[in-house]
Design a protein around this motif. Structure first.
Motif, PDB file in Angstrom:
ATOM      1  N   LEU A  19       0.824  -1.207   0.000  1.00  0.00           N
ATOM      2  CA  LEU A  19       0.000   0.000   0.000  1.00  0.00           C
ATOM      3  C   LEU A  19       0.857   1.255   0.000  1.00  0.00           C
ATOM      4  N   LEU A  20       1.846   1.302   0.880  1.00  0.00           N
ATOM      5  CA  LEU A  20       2.664   2.505   1.016  1.00  0.00           C
ATOM      6  C   LEU A  20       3.537   2.733  -0.213  1.00  0.00           C
ATOM      7  N   LYS A  21       4.022   1.653  -0.804  1.00  0.00           N
ATOM      8  CA  LYS A  21       4.796   1.791  -2.044  1.00  0.00           C
ATOM      9  C   LYS A  21       3.908   2.367  -3.142  1.00  0.00           C
ATOM     10  N   GLY A  22       2.673   1.883  -3.218  1.00  0.00           N
ATOM     11  CA  GLY A  22       1.735   2.398  -4.211  1.00  0.00           C
ATOM     12  C   GLY A  22       1.401   3.865  -3.986  1.00  0.00           C
ATOM     13  N   LEU A  23       1.259   4.258  -2.728  1.00  0.00           N
ATOM     14  CA  LEU A  23       0.971   5.666  -2.420  1.00  0.00           C
ATOM     15  C   LEU A  23       2.137   6.562  -2.828  1.00  0.00           C
ATOM     16  N   GLU A  24       3.358   6.095  -2.591  1.00  0.00           N
ATOM     17  CA  GLU A  24       4.533   6.871  -2.997  1.00  0.00           C
ATOM     18  C   GLU A  24       4.592   7.021  -4.516  1.00  0.00           C
ATOM     19  N   GLU A  25       4.345   5.931  -5.225  1.00  0.00           N
ATOM     20  CA  GLU A  25       4.393   5.986  -6.682  1.00  0.00           C
ATOM     21  C   GLU A  25       3.308   6.901  -7.231  1.00  0.00           C
ATOM     22  N   ASN A  26       2.130   6.840  -6.646  1.00  0.00           N
ATOM     23  CA  ASN A  26       1.040   7.710  -7.104  1.00  0.00           C
ATOM     24  C   ASN A  26       1.342   9.176  -6.812  1.00  0.00           C
ATOM     25  N   LEU A  27       1.919   9.443  -5.627  1.00  0.00           N
ATOM     26  CA  LEU A  27       2.258  10.820  -5.282  1.00  0.00           C
ATOM     27  C   LEU A  27       3.327  11.361  -6.229  1.00  0.00           C
ATOM     28  N   GLN A  28       4.304  10.537  -6.572  1.00  0.00           N
ATOM     29  CA  GLN A  28       5.328  10.965  -7.536  1.00  0.00           C
ATOM     30  C   GLN A  28       4.681  11.373  -8.855  1.00  0.00           C
ATOM     31  N   SER A  29       3.724  10.568  -9.305  1.00  0.00           N
ATOM     32  CA  SER A  29       3.078  10.863 -10.590  1.00  0.00           C
ATOM     33  C   SER A  29       2.196  12.105 -10.526  1.00  0.00           C
ATOM     34  N   GLN A  30       1.781  12.496  -9.320  1.00  0.00           N
ATOM     35  CA  GLN A  30       0.894  13.646  -9.159  1.00  0.00           C
ATOM     36  C   GLN A  30       1.628  14.934  -8.814  1.00  0.00           C
ATOM     37  N   LEU A  31       2.949  14.874  -8.626  1.00  0.00           N
ATOM     38  CA  LEU A  31       3.692  16.069  -8.216  1.00  0.00           C
ATOM     39  C   LEU A  31       3.511  17.220  -9.196  1.00  0.00           C
ATOM     40  N   VAL A  32       3.492  16.915 -10.479  1.00  0.00           N
ATOM     41  CA  VAL A  32       3.343  17.979 -11.469  1.00  0.00           C
ATOM     42  C   VAL A  32       2.023  18.720 -11.280  1.00  0.00           C
ATOM     43  N   ASN A  33       1.002  18.007 -10.821  1.00  0.00           N
ATOM     44  CA  ASN A  33      -0.302  18.646 -10.602  1.00  0.00           C
ATOM     45  C   ASN A  33      -0.339  19.453  -9.312  1.00  0.00           C
ATOM     46  N   LEU A  34       0.679  19.256  -8.462  1.00  0.00           N
ATOM     47  CA  LEU A  34       0.738  19.983  -7.195  1.00  0.00           C
ATOM     48  C   LEU A  34       1.650  21.206  -7.259  1.00  0.00           C
ATOM     49  N   LYS A  35       2.222  21.437  -8.436  1.00  0.00           N
ATOM     50  CA  LYS A  35       3.189  22.524  -8.568  1.00  0.00           C
ATOM     51  C   LYS A  35       2.614  23.871  -8.138  1.00  0.00           C
ATOM     52  N   GLU A  36       1.407  24.174  -8.588  1.00  0.00           N
ATOM     53  CA  GLU A  36       0.815  25.468  -8.274  1.00  0.00           C
ATOM     54  C   GLU A  36       0.657  25.639  -6.769  1.00  0.00           C
ATOM     55  N   LEU A  37       0.194  24.589  -6.089  1.00  0.00           N
ATOM     56  CA  LEU A  37       0.041  24.644  -4.639  1.00  0.00           C
ATOM     57  C   LEU A  37       1.397  24.814  -3.964  1.00  0.00           C
ATOM     58  N   LEU A  38       2.401  24.075  -4.454  1.00  0.00           N
ATOM     59  CA  LEU A  38       3.737  24.166  -3.870  1.00  0.00           C
ATOM     60  C   LEU A  38       4.329  25.560  -4.060  1.00  0.00           C
ATOM     61  N   TYR A  39       4.144  26.158  -5.253  1.00  0.00           N
ATOM     62  CA  TYR A  39       4.662  27.504  -5.498  1.00  0.00           C
ATOM     63  C   TYR A  39       4.055  28.514  -4.525  1.00  0.00           C
ATOM     64  N   LYS A  40       2.785  28.323  -4.191  1.00  0.00           N
ATOM     65  CA  LYS A  40       2.115  29.245  -3.259  1.00  0.00           C
ATOM     66  C   LYS A  40       2.696  29.148  -1.855  1.00  0.00           C
ATOM     67  N   HIS A  41       3.386  28.065  -1.582  1.00  0.00           N
ATOM     68  CA  HIS A  41       3.920  27.850  -0.228  1.00  0.00           C
ATOM     69  C   HIS A  41       5.441  27.821  -0.207  1.00  0.00           C
ATOM     70  N   GLY A  42       6.074  28.484  -1.196  1.00  0.00           N
ATOM     71  CA  GLY A  42       7.510  28.671  -1.113  1.00  0.00           C
ATOM     72  C   GLY A  42       8.361  27.839  -2.037  1.00  0.00           C
ATOM     73  N   TYR A  43       7.767  26.978  -2.828  1.00  0.00           N
ATOM     74  CA  TYR A  43       8.555  26.182  -3.781  1.00  0.00           C
ATOM     75  C   TYR A  43       9.157  27.105  -4.829  1.00  0.00           C
ATOM     76  N   SER A  44      10.440  26.872  -5.162  1.00  0.00           N
ATOM     77  CA  SER A  44      11.101  27.746  -6.139  1.00  0.00           C
ATOM     78  C   SER A  44      11.898  26.947  -7.156  1.00  0.00           C
ATOM     79  N   GLY A  45      11.347  25.774  -7.519  1.00  0.00           N
ATOM     80  CA  GLY A  45      11.947  24.997  -8.591  1.00  0.00           C
ATOM     81  C   GLY A  45      12.919  23.934  -8.159  1.00  0.00           C
ATOM     82  N   GLU A  46      12.940  23.588  -6.908  1.00  0.00           N
ATOM     83  CA  GLU A  46      13.851  22.549  -6.432  1.00  0.00           C
ATOM     84  C   GLU A  46      13.588  21.229  -7.170  1.00  0.00           C
ATOM     85  N   ASP A  47      14.656  20.477  -7.428  1.00  0.00           N
ATOM     86  CA  ASP A  47      14.515  19.206  -8.138  1.00  0.00           C
ATOM     87  C   ASP A  47      13.949  18.107  -7.246  1.00  0.00           C
ATOM     88  N   VAL A  48      14.239  18.193  -5.943  1.00  0.00           N
ATOM     89  CA  VAL A  48      13.830  17.145  -5.006  1.00  0.00           C
ATOM     90  C   VAL A  48      12.799  17.704  -4.030  1.00  0.00           C
TER      91      VAL A  48
END
Length: 287
Positions: A229-258
């Motif tokens: 289950l946890l491995k699947g959640l990690e893989e799904n979250l990785q695939s969804q990171l691009v969709n979270l970019k806008e939310l992350l930018y609003k909270h201080g993300y500035s293009g970090e690779d990791v």
């Protein structure tokens, strides 16, 4: 964007916290590989605090001198109180394994009237009961040591066959009768044995059975299931990171690779926590 996470390791830390800070165990000698099995062993022995309906069997009889203790325990069950003080003191031993519980799924409770330290006063006769999610099936009061008395499973089968249905072996006939002493020997050697009740119905171990190490087989299954289950959640979250970019930018993300994320589990949710940006995302709800 690359996700950096270890959800299984986070889950192990959650288990450590429960074992140490909620249940008071010393886990200093427990390896991480064994930790989930130790946790599930302790969890199985300690009935969850929740209100349950009490049902008594057709042969249930409580000795008069234990009646007050039985009423006290019954009130605890119905009100959702902590049943741990009525259990064997061996519940405080982290690596102790309850063979009656692992084989037949049955707890045994002392019926004292007052607390003596952390435990209720010890009694010779004990209440044997099957503790389900919403029901407490009071089988009967047995003498201490009646761990393999066939009347335990006969009574369960006769009164609450639906509670055992998951373990019923249909179209199976067993001609081998296992005596009490033989069953105790099997348990001591961590060997699983079927049991046959008087009408010929055959059951696999209704407590889940054990593996050769003595841990309940379900603890191994649960650990493997959680890992997947946890491995699947990690893989799904990785695939969804691009969709979270806008939310992350609003909270201080500035293009970090990791992007670092950790796991948090609440009563009804699995959450991914992004510590560098102080935000969380629901992974699973209503668990």
């Amino acid at each position: 964007m690359q996700l950096k996470s270890d959800f299984f390791g986070d889950w192990l830390n959650i288990l450590k916290d429960i074992l140490q800070n909620h249940w008071g165990y010393d886990i200093s000698g427990v390896s991480e590989d064994e930790l989930p099995y130790v946790y599930f062993n302790a969890e199985k022995r300690r009935p969850e605090q929740r209100s349950r309906n009490v049902e008594t069997s057709d042969v249930f009889s409580c000795p008069s001198d234990l009646q007050t203790g039985w009423e006290r325990l019954k009130n605890l069950v119905e009100s959702g109180g902590d049943l741990t003080p009525n259990l064997s003191k061996l519940v405080s031993k982290l690596n102790n394994k309850d063979s009656l519980l692992n084989d037949w799924g049955v707890h045994h409770f002392h019926l004292g009237e007052a607390l003596n330290g952390n435990y209720i006063e010890r009694t010779g006769p004990l209440l044997f009961a099957l503790v389900a999610k919403d029901n407490f099936y009071a089988i009967n009061v047995f003498q201490h040591g009646a761990w393999a008395d066939q009347d335990i499973v006969e009574t369960l089968h006769r009164n609450w066959p639906d509670a055992l249905s998951l373990y019923r072996l249909n179209n199976v006939i067993s001609a081998t009768k296992v005596s009490e002493s033989e069953r105790l020997i099997l348990r001591a050697k961590n060997v699983n044995g079927m049991f046959t009740v008087s009408d010929g119905t055959v059951y696999a171990p209704t407590g889940g059975g054990v593996v050769t190490s003595g841990y309940n087989a379900q603890s191994i299954i649960n650990t493997d299931k959680q890992r997947r289950l946890l491995k699947g959640l990690e893989e799904n979250l990785q695939s969804q990171l691009v969709n979270l970019k806008e939310l992350l930018y609003k909270h201080g993300y500035s293009g970090e690779d990791v992007i670092k994320a950790s796991l948090e589990i609440t009563e009804n949710q699995y959450l991914a926590i992004f510590p560098d940006y102080d935000i969380s995302v629901t992974l699973i709800g209503n668990v």
